[in-house]
Design a protein around this motif. Structure first.
Motif, PDB file in Angstrom:
ATOM      1  N   PRO A 191      -7.483   4.381   1.725  1.00 19.94           N
ATOM      2  CA  PRO A 191      -6.340   4.484   1.003  1.00 19.94           C
ATOM      3  C   PRO A 191      -5.261   5.406   1.752  1.00 19.94           C
ATOM      4  N   ARG A 225     -11.970   4.086  -3.291  1.00 20.11           N
ATOM      5  CA  ARG A 225     -11.514   4.006  -2.256  1.00 20.11           C
ATOM      6  C   ARG A 225     -10.807   2.762  -1.868  1.00 20.11           C
ATOM      7  N   PHE A 226     -11.349   1.659  -2.324  1.00 23.88           N
ATOM      8  CA  PHE A 226     -11.100   0.312  -1.966  1.00 23.88           C
ATOM      9  C   PHE A 226     -10.579  -0.594  -2.817  1.00 23.88           C
ATOM     10  N   ASP A 227      -9.984  -1.609  -2.494  1.00 23.29           N
ATOM     11  CA  ASP A 227      -9.566  -2.720  -3.619  1.00 23.29           C
ATOM     12  C   ASP A 227     -10.900  -3.648  -4.159  1.00 23.29           C
ATOM     13  N   ARG A 259      -2.536   4.268  -3.172  1.00 27.38           N
ATOM     14  CA  ARG A 259      -3.008   2.829  -3.206  1.00 27.38           C
ATOM     15  C   ARG A 259      -4.325   2.694  -2.500  1.00 27.38           C
ATOM     16  N   PRO A 260      -5.452   1.885  -2.842  1.00 31.80           N
ATOM     17  CA  PRO A 260      -6.531   1.779  -2.040  1.00 31.80           C
ATOM     18  C   PRO A 260      -6.516   0.863  -0.766  1.00 31.80           C
ATOM     19  N   LYS A 275       0.772  -1.310  -0.032  1.00 35.05           N
ATOM     20  CA  LYS A 275       0.052   0.206  -0.037  1.00 35.05           C
ATOM     21  C   LYS A 275       0.849   1.380   0.013  1.00 35.05           C
TER      22      LYS A 275
END
Length: 281
Positions: free
Chosen positions: A208, A168-170, A110-111, A106
Motif C-alpha cells: 500500500p 494490504r492488497f486489491d 490505497r492498496p 494509488k
C-alpha cells in the motif's frame, strides 16, 4: 536505450532511467487527470462528473484503470516510444505487439497487489510477455513501489493462484506454493520518468501507499512477440485452443505474421476492483 541483456535474462527485470523526459512526464500526468475526469470518454466504473473538484480529489477516486490507451491517443503514443521499442526488440525480438495498458493511481492509503506473475493472467505461448512499468511519480517503499524476486522467472513455472483477503492488497489473486521467501524480495525504487521492464514469469508485488500525502501514479503496457498467438480468453465454439488468437492488439514494432486475421475491438476501458466494498469473485 540499451539494457544489459545478460543481466535482464538472469534477474528478470531491468530499470530504464529517463524513458520519459520532463515534458512527456508532465503531459502523462495531465492526461491521467483528463482520463479520470471523463474528458477522454466514458468507461466502465467511471465516477460521476468531477465538476469543479481539484485534480487530486478526482484522481483519488481510482486505483487503476485498465486499457486507457483505448481512449487516449497520447497513452498509445507512449506505448510506441522509440526508447521503449529499442528495449522491447532487445528482449522480445523484432516483431512486437501490445495487448494491454493500465493506469495506476494509488493515492495515500490505497492498496497494492499481492505476489503474482503476469503470465497467469495473460498467457503467451512462447513466454514472451513483457511489461514496461513507467513511474509517473517517484516510486518509493513508502508510497508502494514494485517489489520483485530476482530470478524467479527462470524456472518457467506458473505457480498456483488463489483469492486473498489481505487488506494490504486489491482484489488480484495471490501466487503461492513457490520456494522463495520474503528475504529474497527487493524493492525497485525508481524516479519519475524511469521504467521497470520485467518478464511475465517474474514474481512481483506492490504494497500500500503508506505516505501521508501524494500518490504513486504509473503507466503499464504489456507486450509480447507478434510471432506468437495469444490465447487470452476462451476460444469461440469450433475454434481449437491451438489456433485461438486474441486479436485486440496493437502492432508496436516489425511485422505481424497474423495480420491476415485482422484485429478486433473486444476489451474496453474499465476500473479495477480494489476491495473497497468487496471484491467481485
Amino acid at each position: 536505450m540499451i539494457i544489459d541483456h545478460a543481466a535482464y535474462a538472469r534477474e528478470g527485470y531491468a530499470v530504464v532511467h529517463g524513458l520519459l523526459d520532463d515534458a512527456a512526464l508532465e503531459a502523462a500526468r495531465t492526461e491521467a487527470s483528463a482520463i479520470c475526469r471523463g474528458q477522454r470518454g466514458a468507461f466502465d466504473g467511471i465516477a460521476d462528473s468531477a465538476g469543479n473538484e481539484q485534480d487530486l480529489d478526482v484522481l483519488r477516486r481510482y486505483l487503476c484503470i485498465h486499457f486507457p490507451h483505448k481512449i487516449s491517443p497520447f497513452l498509445l503514443h507512449l506505448a510506441r516510444l522509440p526508447a521503449a521499442v529499442d528495449v522491447l526488440t532487445t528482449v522480445i525480438g523484432p516483431n512486437v505487439k501490445m495487448m494491454q495498458s493500465m493506469l495506476f493511481i494509488k493515492s495515500a492509503g490505497r492498496p497494492g497487489q499481492a505476489w503474482h506473475q503476469d503470465e497467469t493472467f495473460i498467457p503467451t505461448r512462447d513466454r514472451s510477455l513483457t511489461a514496461i512499468w513507467i513511474a509517473l511519480d517517484d516510486a518509493t517503499v513508502e508510497n508502494g513501489c514494485l517489489w520483485v524476486i530476482p530470478g524467479s522467472h527462470r524456472p518457467g513455472v506458473l505457480y498456483p493462484a488463489r483469492d486473498q483477503d489481505d487488506a494490504r492488497f486489491d482484489c488480484t489473486q495471490e501466487a503461492y506454493g513457490f520456494a522463495y521467501h520474503e528475504e529474497h524480495a527487493v524493492p525497485v525504487e525508481v524516479p519519475a520518468g524511469a521504467a521497470v521492464v520485467f518478464n511475465g514469469y517474474l514474481l512481483h508485488r506492490s504494497l500500500p501507499n503508506t505516505g501521508r500525502h501524494g500518490m504513486r501514479r504509473a503507466l503499464v503496457h504489456h507486450y509480447m512477440s507478434a510471432e506468437s498467438l495469444l490465447p487470452w480468453f476462451p476460444p469461440a465454439p469450433g475454434t481449437t485452443m491451438g489456433k485461438h488468437d486474441h486479436r485486440d492488439i496493437v502492432l508496436i514494432a516489425g511485422e505481424d505474421p497474423y495480420a491476415f486475421r485482422g484485429t478486433d475491438d473486444v476489451v474496453q476501458p474499465h476500473v479495477r476492483h480494489d476491495g473497497d466494498g468487496g471484491c467481485a469473485r
